[in-house]
Design an enzyme around this catalytic site. Sequence first.
Site, short mmCIF file in Angstrom:
data_model
loop_
_atom_site.label_atom_id
_atom_site.label_comp_id
_atom_site.label_asym_id
_atom_site.label_seq_id
_atom_site.Cartn_x
_atom_site.Cartn_y
_atom_site.Cartn_z
N PHE A 141 0.82 -1.22 0.00
CA PHE A 141 0.00 0.00 0.00
C PHE A 141 0.86 1.27 0.00
O PHE A 141 0.56 2.23 -0.70
CB PHE A 141 -0.93 -0.01 1.21
N GLY A 142 1.93 1.26 0.80
CA GLY A 142 2.75 2.45 0.91
C GLY A 142 3.60 2.69 -0.34
O GLY A 142 3.61 3.80 -0.89
N GLU A 173 -12.81 -11.22 11.51
CA GLU A 173 -13.31 -11.43 10.14
C GLU A 173 -13.18 -12.90 9.75
O GLU A 173 -14.09 -13.49 9.17
CB GLU A 173 -12.52 -10.56 9.15
N ASP A 226 3.78 -0.09 7.70
CA ASP A 226 3.95 -1.01 8.82
C ASP A 226 5.37 -1.02 9.36
O ASP A 226 5.59 -1.30 10.54
CB ASP A 226 3.60 -2.45 8.37
#
Length: 416
Positions: free
Chosen positions: A16-17, A172, A302
């Site tokens: 994502f980063g 989840e 992270d």
Amino acid sequence: MKTEKLPHIVIVGAGFGGLETAQRLAHAPVQITLIDRHNYHLFQPLLYQIAIAGLVPSQIAYPLRTIFRRQKNLTFQMGEVTSIDFNARYVRTNGSVIAYDYLVLAVGGQTNFFGLNTVEENGFQLKSIESATSTRNHLLRMFERASREVDPEQRKALLTFVVVGGGPTGVETAGALAELITHVMTKDYPEMDLRESRVLLLEATGNVMAAYPDELRKSTMDLLQSKNVQILLNTRLTDYNGQRITLADGRHIDSYTLIWTAGVRAAEITDRLGVQQATAGRVRVDPTLQLPQHPEVFVIGDAAYFENGEGQPLPMLATVAQQQAKSAARNIRKILRGENPEPFQYKDPGLLATIGRNAAVARIWGLSFSGFIAWLIWVVLHIYRLIGFRNRLVVLINWAWDYFFYDNQVRLITRE
Ligand SMILES: Cc1cc2nc3c(=O)[nH]c(=O)nc-3n(C[C@H](O)[C@H](O)[C@H](O)COP(=O)(O)OP(=O)(O)OC[C@H]3O[C@@H](n4cnc5c(N)ncnc54)[C@H](O)[C@@H]3O)c2cc1C
């Protein structure tokens, strides 16, 4: 004609980063090399859907060379970064040495087993396509084995599924697994009485969803229980031999399936960089996300340790990684223009987790939602955030099918 050499930005990690940083620098006067050990970007929030046979890997992973086909200032290199020389400014991969002017480290995290070696050896985790697929294969195999098991104790152990960790991923996974059994496996195995099966959610503290407000923790517990998930709070695990879980109070649970979602730490490469690390091995960064003593290096996502205003580390979330990526890209542009970089500020977009069909909990704009409305928000957001129109469409169709026909379609046991 003399061509000016553009500053070389190396981005390690296309999660994502890294992805967001690369895209934010698309029109900057820089040359980018993006390195990842995989040739795809993985949408980790839906990994549990692979494990419970809801989706196939290609629906949540997208080839990086396709994503960046049109970005002229970027080259992708598939490789494992093994070391970095911050003084000489180069990264070494398993095959090349790449010099940089600016480095963005977005290497993410890995599962933290907190030294529980037997859990790491015998348990399952959800961190990669491989680990999620092998979880799926194993889960499905347990039903096959149970269907021909005559010993009731053995059958009970085969049909006891233990999820460890009451955070969003554990919740989840437990919710979705319970639904897989109730709605799908009962139809596939009419010869078995699947009321014998159990999904247990183990949590070491006194709460599930620690980061959520009280009312949503309560809703989460209610929703899980309504789906027949048994929640064991204040329950700490000390050992697992693949068939039997030992708890800290000496009790045992016989189970062939343990899915560990109880911890994340920074990726392994961060331990080899000789930099200052904080909790969970995350790299300490300046308020501008730069590495102390090496302002040409940014660490995000992270892998980075960054405290919010109250002195708490920011959580390991995709939203944090993406916001930090925007900030790092903006700061690199500023530095290139001769301006000072700006400190990073996290804007909390809220919290969201699903607990199966029609059920989710959400905290958005200061308001708490649970049940169907929260679930709809979850579905829309997750489909919107998947990369690629084809993926969005196929996932939508898949989910719609599952929704209307109570049928997880990917119930394949494949060889690993
Ligand atoms: C099962 C699961 C569910 C989640 N659910 C949510 C959710 O619902 N909402 C949410 O906000 N967040 C969620 N997260 C967390 C979210 O996925 C992470 O916070 C986010 O991925 C962090 O982004 P990142 O860029 O720091 O790292 P990542 O996205 O993990 O990307 C790191 C990249 O670096 C690469 N890499 C690592 N080391 C090396 C190396 N040495 N050489 C080359 N490449 C390397 C990896 O291959 C990877 O592609 C979930 C995570 C998991 C595992």
